[in-house]
Every structure is written in structure tokens, then in C-alpha cells.
Scaffold this active site. Structure first.
Site, PDB file in Angstrom:
ATOM      1  N   HIS A 191       0.882  -1.166   0.000  1.00 24.94           N
ATOM      2  CA  HIS A 191       0.000   0.000   0.000  1.00 24.94           C
ATOM      3  C   HIS A 191       0.918   1.214   0.000  1.00 24.94           C
ATOM      4  O   HIS A 191       2.143   1.072  -0.056  1.00 24.94           O
ATOM      5  CB  HIS A 191      -0.939  -0.023   1.217  1.00 24.94           C
ATOM      6  CG  HIS A 191      -0.220  -0.226   2.503  1.00 24.94           C
ATOM      7  ND1 HIS A 191       0.253   0.815   3.271  1.00 24.94           N
ATOM      8  CD2 HIS A 191       0.148  -1.358   3.143  1.00 24.94           C
ATOM      9  CE1 HIS A 191       0.862   0.333   4.339  1.00 24.94           C
ATOM     10  NE2 HIS A 191       0.822  -0.982   4.288  1.00 24.94           N
ATOM     11  N   GLY A 192       0.373   2.402   0.034  1.00 23.39           N
ATOM     12  CA  GLY A 192       1.179   3.611  -0.088  1.00 23.39           C
ATOM     13  C   GLY A 192       2.333   3.711   0.883  1.00 23.39           C
ATOM     14  O   GLY A 192       3.449   4.082   0.511  1.00 23.39           O
TER      15      GLY A 192
END
Length: 157
Positions: A15-16
Site C-alpha cells: 500500500h502507499g
């Protein structure tokens, strides 16, 4: 295996936060996701690849495939290994993957689990797996982001 930079337990996988912060912090050029489900799900892989910088390669392998091939990686491949849960991490270590340190970032709360930090919840099976990893000589740290102080997860369980 000096090119295995860090192993992270994060049920969100890529994820980010992983794609930007952790990859840069550890200096990885390859992120390997070891997870049986995701290894055969192109849609999930494509979604995770969207948050990765183009300069960072990704690979999605089953637990067994990771055990079979990770030690054949090139020394130029600086690997950040990500697994969904502590049981996958234990399977990799037990299978011969030379994991010496695990960063525990996120294990979602669900029924029957005890919340031990803002981002990590465990049940008795999880605690047992962490203790087994400790017995196998793996250093275990709980830390969401690199700038946060690390905690010894064994002191929390």
C-alpha cells in the site's frame, strides 16, 4: 543472504506506506510479496503495483515458491519481503528463508483477537507463532513507519 533487507508483516501487503516510505527507508529495488492467495490473483497484484514507483520491481510468489527460489536471487536484487501474517512468516523461516528480522506493521483486529497496539491485534495462535520465530533467532519489532520508535513485540504479548 545480505540482499534480504527486511521482512514485514502487513495484512494490507503493498500500500502507499510500503510503496513509498518503507521501500525508500530500506533501500530496496525489489518487493517480494509471499502469499498463496495473492500469488495467483492478477487483479490484486495490479492494484498493489499501482502504488509502487516504476523504479521498484515487484514479484508475487506463493509461500512455497518463495522458499524454493529466494536464495537464488541476484546480489543486485535488494529485497523487501512482505507477508500477510505471522504464520506465513513462520512458514518461510521454517522452510529455510534466512529471515533474521521481522517488522510487524499491521495485523487487523477481528473477533477473538486482542489489540496490543493501534495497528496490531493477535490471538493465541499468533502469539505462539511469534514465540516460535523468537526461538528460531528472529528479531521481532513492532513499528508502523520507519520514523516511529520500535517496540519488542514479545514484551506486548
Amino acid at each position: 543472504m545480505e540482499n534480504l533487507l527486511l521482512t514485514r508483516i502487513d495484512n494490507r501487503l503493498i500500500h502507499g506506506q510500503v510503496g513509498v516510505t518503507w521501500v525508500n527507508h530500506v533501500g530496496a529495488n525489489l518487493v517480494v510479496v509471499a502469499n498463496d492467495e495473492v500469488s495467483s490473483d492478477k487483479v490484486q497484484q495490479d492494484l498493489m503495483d499501482m502504488v509502487m514507483p516504476e523504479s521498484i520491481q515487484t514479484r508475487y510468489f506463493s509461500i512455497q515458491r518463495t522458499i524454493d527460489i529466494i536464495q537464488k536471487s541476484s546480489a543486485k536484487q535488494l529485497i523487501f519481503l512482505i507477508v500477510r501474517d505471522v504464520h506465513d512468516a513462520l512458514a518461510l523461516k521454517s522452510g529455510g528463508v534466512p529471515i533474521d528480522k521481522i517488522n510487524v506493521g499491521n495485523m487487523h483486529y477481528e473477533e477473538g483477537k486482542e489489540q496490543i497496539s493501534s495497528t496490531v491485534s493477535v490471538d493465541e495462535k499468533d502469539k505462539e507463532a511469534f514465540r516460535k520465530l523468537d526461538e528460531l533467532g528472529v528479531k521481532l519489532e513492532l513499528r508502523r513507519v520507519p520514523t516511529e520508535g520500535q517496540q519488542d513485540i514479545l514484551k506486548l504479548i
